[in-house]
Motif scaffolding. Structure first.
Motif, PDB file in Angstrom:
ATOM      1  N   GLY A 159      -4.032   1.533   7.328  1.00 39.92           N
ATOM      2  CA  GLY A 159      -3.468   0.374   8.022  1.00 39.92           C
ATOM      3  C   GLY A 159      -4.237  -0.900   7.659  1.00 39.92           C
ATOM      4  N   GLY A 160      -3.525  -2.024   7.669  1.00 42.88           N
ATOM      5  CA  GLY A 160      -4.103  -3.285   7.220  1.00 42.88           C
ATOM      6  C   GLY A 160      -5.339  -3.735   7.996  1.00 42.88           C
ATOM      7  N   LYS A 167       0.821  -1.218   0.000  1.00 41.98           N
ATOM      8  CA  LYS A 167       0.000   0.000   0.000  1.00 41.98           C
ATOM      9  C   LYS A 167       0.853   1.265   0.000  1.00 41.98           C
ATOM     10  N   ARG A 183       5.611  -4.432  12.867  1.00 43.01           N
ATOM     11  CA  ARG A 183       4.178  -4.818  12.923  1.00 43.01           C
ATOM     12  C   ARG A 183       3.937  -5.639  14.187  1.00 43.01           C
ATOM     13  N   PHE A 239       0.553   0.198  20.579  1.00 42.30           N
ATOM     14  CA  PHE A 239       0.069  -1.150  20.895  1.00 42.30           C
ATOM     15  C   PHE A 239       0.589  -1.592  22.267  1.00 42.30           C
TER      16      PHE A 239
HETATM   17  C1  S3P Z   1      -2.015  -3.495  11.166  1.00 43.93           C
HETATM   18  C2  S3P Z   1      -1.351  -2.999  10.054  1.00 43.93           C
HETATM   19  C3  S3P Z   1      -0.326  -1.954  10.145  1.00 43.93           C
HETATM   20  C4  S3P Z   1      -0.571  -1.061  11.375  1.00 43.93           C
HETATM   21  C5  S3P Z   1      -0.695  -1.897  12.612  1.00 43.93           C
HETATM   22  C6  S3P Z   1      -1.814  -2.943  12.523  1.00 43.93           C
HETATM   23  C7  S3P Z   1      -2.997  -4.587  10.976  1.00 43.93           C
HETATM   24  O1  S3P Z   1      -0.321  -1.158   8.963  1.00 43.93           O
HETATM   25  O2  S3P Z   1      -1.737  -0.293  11.192  1.00 43.93           O
HETATM   26  O3  S3P Z   1       0.549  -2.541  12.820  1.00 43.93           O
HETATM   27  O4  S3P Z   1      -3.816  -4.825  11.880  1.00 43.93           O
HETATM   28  O5  S3P Z   1      -2.996  -5.215   9.894  1.00 43.93           O
HETATM   29  P1  S3P Z   1       0.265  -1.672   7.532  1.00 43.93           P
HETATM   30  O6  S3P Z   1      -0.850  -2.435   6.871  1.00 43.93           O
HETATM   31  O7  S3P Z   1       0.581  -0.410   6.824  1.00 43.93           O
HETATM   32  O8  S3P Z   1       1.437  -2.513   7.820  1.00 43.93           O
END
Ligand code: S3P
Length: 174
Positions: A79-80, A14, A118, A48
């Motif tokens: 974010g993922g 992304k 992560r 976190f």
């Molecule tokens: C997360 C993805 C991360 C970040 C966090 C949690 C997730 O973003 O928001 O570590 O829950 O998948 P990226 O998708 O940019 O790595």
């Protein structure tokens, strides 16, 4: 012009795709993780560790709510885990065209096996963690997406072409 929003699993590309799209289309790019880190003055891992995932998820929704008022004509990388919260779906749709960068678990593992940023993938069995999270999330990513681009084995240029050629993306860029 609406925004183009990039969703997908951690490591699906992304951020890189977002930066390249932003150059190609000459429009700015925002990233929810970066906006949250800046506002909080600490990293995602620190958030976190001290306040937990549920608190971080609240920050993500607040971030989208602010963007709804302030952001248009941009590439937005999120974010993922953000689309997993159903309360965020309407906000994503209001912000613009949602593009899902879909990657296989093996691709993600290869890209992230040495990553320490992560929190959800740290500790034992990162491969299993990726697989389980992906099983939980695949359907929800597909549900909220306007456009799905499979990224495995593709060059970034191919991915960018697929995005800018998608009808829904073209509509949103008008
Ligand atoms: C997360 C993805 C991360 C970040 C966090 C949690 C997730 O973003 O928001 O570590 O829950 O998948 P990226 O998708 O940019 O790595």
């Amino acid at each position: 012009m609406d925004n183009i929003i990039l969703i997908g699993f951690m490591g699906s590309g992304k951020t890189t795709v977002g930066i390249r799209l932003s150059y190609l289309l000459r429009i700015p790019m925002s990233d929810t993780d970066k906006l949250i880190e800046k506002r909080e003055g600490r990293t995602i891992s620190e958030i976190f560790a001290s306040d937990g995932e549920a608190y971080f998820r609240q920050l993500e929704t607040q971030c989208l709510e602010r963007m709804k008022k302030t952001t248009n004509g941009q590439i937005i990388s999120v974010g993922g885990g953000l689309p997993v919260q159903r309360r965020n779906h309407a906000l994503l749709k209001q912000l613009g065209c949602v593009v899902y960068l879909r990657a296989k678990a093996e691709t993600i593992y290869e890209r992230l096996k040495n990553d320490t940023s992560r929190p959800l993938l740290q500790g034992d069995d990162p491969q299993g963690k990726i697989r389980r999270l992906m099983e939980e999330r695949a359907a929800v990513y597909e549900e909220v997406a306007d456009v799905i681009v499979d990224v495995d084995g593709k060059e970034f240029d191919e991915i960018l072409d697929e995005i800018v050629e998608a009808e829904k993306v073209k509509e949103c860029m008008q």
